[in-house]
Write a protein that holds these residues in place. Structure first.
Motif, short mmCIF file in Angstrom:
data_model
loop_
_atom_site.label_atom_id
_atom_site.label_comp_id
_atom_site.label_asym_id
_atom_site.label_seq_id
_atom_site.Cartn_x
_atom_site.Cartn_y
_atom_site.Cartn_z
N LEU A 266 0.84 -1.20 0.00
CA LEU A 266 0.00 0.00 0.00
C LEU A 266 0.87 1.25 0.00
CD1 LEU A 266 -2.73 -0.97 2.64
CD2 LEU A 266 -2.85 -1.17 0.15
N LEU A 267 0.25 2.38 -0.36
CA LEU A 267 0.94 3.66 -0.37
C LEU A 267 0.02 4.70 0.26
CD1 LEU A 267 3.26 5.57 -1.32
CD2 LEU A 267 1.93 5.89 -3.43
N ALA A 268 0.56 5.44 1.23
CA ALA A 268 -0.17 6.54 1.85
C ALA A 268 0.52 7.85 1.50
CB ALA A 268 -0.23 6.36 3.37
N ILE A 269 -0.23 8.82 1.02
CA ILE A 269 0.35 10.11 0.63
C ILE A 269 -0.34 11.24 1.37
CG2 ILE A 269 0.97 9.24 -1.67
CD1 ILE A 269 -1.44 10.86 -2.75
N LEU A 270 0.37 12.36 1.51
CA LEU A 270 -0.19 13.58 2.04
C LEU A 270 -0.74 14.38 0.85
CD1 LEU A 270 1.97 12.68 4.23
CD2 LEU A 270 1.97 15.08 4.93
N PRO A 271 -2.03 14.68 0.81
CA PRO A 271 -2.60 15.35 -0.36
C PRO A 271 -1.91 16.66 -0.72
CG PRO A 271 -4.33 14.56 1.08
CD PRO A 271 -3.05 14.36 1.81
N GLY A 272 -1.60 17.48 0.30
CA GLY A 272 -0.96 18.77 0.03
C GLY A 272 0.39 18.63 -0.63
N VAL A 273 1.19 17.69 -0.16
CA VAL A 273 2.52 17.47 -0.74
C VAL A 273 2.39 16.96 -2.17
CG1 VAL A 273 4.64 16.13 -0.55
CG2 VAL A 273 3.54 17.03 1.52
N ALA A 274 1.47 16.03 -2.40
CA ALA A 274 1.27 15.50 -3.75
C ALA A 274 0.74 16.57 -4.70
CB ALA A 274 0.32 14.31 -3.70
N LEU A 275 -0.12 17.46 -4.20
CA LEU A 275 -0.62 18.55 -5.03
C LEU A 275 0.51 19.48 -5.47
CD1 LEU A 275 -3.95 19.49 -3.22
CD2 LEU A 275 -3.73 18.79 -5.60
N GLN A 276 1.41 19.82 -4.54
CA GLN A 276 2.54 20.67 -4.89
C GLN A 276 3.45 19.98 -5.90
OE1 GLN A 276 3.04 23.86 -4.08
NE2 GLN A 276 1.06 23.80 -3.04
N GLU A 277 3.64 18.69 -5.74
CA GLU A 277 4.46 17.95 -6.69
C GLU A 277 3.83 17.95 -8.08
OE1 GLU A 277 6.20 13.38 -7.29
OE2 GLU A 277 5.25 13.98 -5.40
N LEU A 278 2.52 17.76 -8.12
CA LEU A 278 1.83 17.76 -9.40
C LEU A 278 1.85 19.13 -10.05
CD1 LEU A 278 0.12 16.32 -11.49
CD2 LEU A 278 -1.89 16.74 -10.07
N TRP A 279 1.65 20.18 -9.26
CA TRP A 279 1.68 21.54 -9.81
C TRP A 279 3.08 21.88 -10.32
CZ3 TRP A 279 -2.02 24.61 -11.39
CH2 TRP A 279 -1.71 25.94 -11.72
N GLY A 280 4.10 21.38 -9.64
CA GLY A 280 5.47 21.61 -10.10
C GLY A 280 5.71 21.02 -11.48
N MET A 281 5.02 19.93 -11.79
CA MET A 281 5.16 19.32 -13.10
C MET A 281 4.52 20.17 -14.19
SD MET A 281 4.29 15.40 -11.92
CE MET A 281 4.30 14.78 -13.61
N LEU A 282 3.61 21.08 -13.79
CA LEU A 282 2.92 21.93 -14.75
C LEU A 282 3.57 23.30 -14.91
CD1 LEU A 282 -0.75 21.16 -13.60
CD2 LEU A 282 0.55 20.06 -15.43
N ASN A 283 4.73 23.50 -14.28
CA ASN A 283 5.39 24.79 -14.34
C ASN A 283 5.77 25.20 -15.75
OD1 ASN A 283 5.29 25.73 -11.74
ND2 ASN A 283 7.23 24.81 -11.12
N VAL A 284 6.11 24.22 -16.58
CA VAL A 284 6.51 24.53 -17.96
C VAL A 284 5.36 25.20 -18.71
CG1 VAL A 284 7.24 23.54 -20.15
CG2 VAL A 284 8.17 22.64 -18.02
#
Length: 418
Positions: A266-284
Motif C-alpha cells: 500500500l501507499l499513503a500520501i499527504l494530499p498537500g505534498v502530492a498537489l505541490q508535486e503535481l503543480w510543479g510538473m505543470l510549471n513549464v
C-alpha cells in the motif's frame, strides 16, 4: 503642466492613430492580466481541490498517480485494496474517519464513484468547505445516485430522472448495466473541483450491478438467481481510501505504518505534498503562458514605438515652432516621453477595464463551458507589479523618439522638404 497640456492636445490632434495605439496596448494588458488571473486562480482552485483529508491510501504506485485517480478521477489504479486492509486502516486507534472509494464505471464520459455516506459528511474542499446539496439528499436506496453540479447541468438531469451506468471509463461504451438503472436522489452544489464532474453511488450498488459480470462480460444468471436484497453486497476490494486523523501529530506515524503494511503493498500520501508535486510538473506550461503574454505586451509597445517614430518626421515643423517660441531641446525630449507615458497609462487603464468587463460578462460562460471557476477580485500586488513593469517599459519606449526629437535642430525643422 504646460508640457502635459501640449502633449494632451498633440495626442488629440492625432486621435485616430492614438486611439489605435491605445487599443493595441489595452488588448495586450488585458491579455497579460487575464492570463495571470487564470493562472493564479487555477492554482488556488487546484490547491483547494481537497481539504481536511490527512492521508490518501491506495495500491502502491506513484504519489501523483494515486492523487490523480483518487481525487481528480484521471487515469486508473494499478491495483485495488482488499476490504480487509480497509477495515484494518479504518479501525486504527488514531483514525477519526475514512472514506472508501471504488472506481471503474462511468456515465457518458463522467466517472461513477462508489462510496458511502461518509463522503458527503467528511469530504471538504477549499477552506474546509463541506459539500452541500442544491436538491435532494444523499443516496439511501440501493439504486440511488447523487450527481455533481456539472454532470447535472451538462446532461440536463433533474431529480427523479433515471440513468444507466456503463461498464468501464470510456466516453462511449457498449457494455452498460441496463438491467439496473439508477434514480437521481440528489444534486450537489458547484464546488469548482472534480467533485462536480462525477456521479456518486453506494459501494453496495457497485457490487449489485456487477453481480452477473464475469471478467468484464455480462452473463445473465451467472451470479445466481437470489434477489439483490437478500445478497451480501459487501465489496471485496476498493480503489482508494481518504483518511482523517484524530491528531495531525500522528500523520507521519500512520503514513509509515501504511507504507510498511505487510498484508499487501500500500501507499499513503499527504494530499498537500502530492498537489505541490503535481503543480510543479505543470510549471513549464505555466511559464509558457506568461512568456506568450509578455510577447503580446512587447508587440503592443513596439507598435506604439512604430507609430511615434513614423509620425515624428511629420512633426519636425511642430518641434521647430516650439523651439522658436522658447522651448529647449530638453522640453522637446520630455514632451515625447510624456506622450508615450500618457499612451501607456491610458492603455493600462483601458486594458484593466476591458478585463473586468470581460470577466463580469463571461464568468458563467467560462464556468459552464470550460470548467474555469474564476472570481471577480481586485488586482493583486503581483498584478499591480506587472502593470508597473508595463509602465516602465512604455516609459523606456518613449526615450527613443524623445532622443530623436532632441537631436532635431530649429533650422532642420523650418527647412524640411515636403
Amino acid at each position: 503642466m504646460l508640457l502635459f497640456r501640449i502633449a494632451a492636445k498633440s495626442l488629440l490632434n492625432r486621435r485616430t492613430s492614438v486611439v489605435l495605439t491605445i487599443i493595441s496596448i489595452a488588448v495586450s494588458v488585458a491579455l497579460l492580466l487575464g492570463v495571470e488571473k487564470v493562472r493564479d486562480q487555477a492554482k488556488q482552485s487546484f490547491a483547494n481541490t481537497i481539504s481536511g483529508t490527512d492521508l490518501i491510501v491506495g495500491a502502491r504506485s506513484g504519489s501523483v498517480q494515486l492523487l490523480l485517480y483518487s481525487v481528480f478521477r484521471i487515469g486508473d489504479a494499478s491495483n485495488n485494496i482488499t476490504w480487509q486492509s480497509y477495515q484494518d486502516i479504518a479501525g486504527h486507534s488514531r483514525v477519526a474517519w475514512t472514506i472508501p472509494i471504488s472506481l471503474g464505471d462511468s456515465h457518458r464520459g463522467y466517472r461513477v464513484v462508489g462510496t458511502n455516506t461518509d463522503y458527503f459528511k467528511h469530504y471538504k474542499y477549499g477552506r474546509k468547505q463541506p459539500l452541500v446539496f442544491t436538491e435532494g439528499q444523499q443516496f439511501s436506496a440501493l439504486h440511488d445516485v447523487v450527481l455533481g453540479a456539472e454532470v447535472a447541468a451538462k446532461l440536463g438531469y433533474q431529480m427523479g430522472d433515471e440513468l444507466v451506468v456503463a461498464h468501464g471509463t470510456g466516453n462511449a461504451s457498449f457494455a452498460k448495466h441496463e438491467d439496473q438503472p439508477f434514480k437521481v436522489s440528489g444534486i450537489l452544489a458547484p464546488t469548482g473541483t472534480p467533485v462536480d464532474r462525477a456521479l456518486y453511488v453506494s459501494l453496495e450498488a457497485i457490487e449489485a450491478i456487477h453481480v452477473d459480470w464475469q471478467s468484464g462480460t455480462y452473463l445473465p444468471g451467472s451470479g445466481g438467481t437470489e434477489p439483490l436484497e437478500a445478497r451480501d453486497l459487501q465489496p471485496q476490494a476498493i480503489t482508494a481510501i481518504m483518511v482523517g486523523l484524530k491528531s495531525k501529530v500522528a500523520t507521519f506515524q500512520l503514513q509509515r505504518a501504511v507504507n510498511n503494511y505487510r498484508k499487501e503493498p500500500l501507499l499513503a500520501i499527504l494530499p498537500g505534498v502530492a498537489l505541490q508535486e503535481l503543480w510543479g510538473m505543470l510549471n513549464v506550461a505555466e511559464n509558457a503562458m506568461l512568456v506568450i503574454s509578455a510577447c503580446v505586451v512587447f508587440s503592443g509597445l513596439f507598435g506604439m514605438l512604430t507609430v511615434l517614430l513614423s509620425g515624428l518626421n511629420e512633426r519636425r515643423r511642430e518641434m521647430a515652432i516650439l523651439r522658436s517660441v522658447g522651448a529647449r531641446p530638453a522640453h522637446i525630449y520630455c514632451l515625447l516621453v510624456m506622450e508615450t507615458c500618457l499612451l501607456t497609462v491610458l492603455g493600462i487603464l483601458l486594458g484593466t477595464g476591458l478585463l473586468f468587463l470581460a470577466l463580469a460578462a463571461g464568468l458563467n460562460f467560462l464556468e459552464t463551458e470550460f470548467g474555469l471557476y474564476l472570481q471577480l477580485t481586485w488586482l493583486s500586488l503581483h498584478e499591480l507589479g506587472l502593470l508597473g513593469i508595463i509602465f516602465i517599459a512604455g516609459l523606456c519606449t518613449g526615450l527613443i523618439p524623445g532622443y530623436r526629437a532632441y537631436r532635431y535642430s530649429l533650422a532642420d525643422g523650418m527647412t524640411i522638404r515636403i
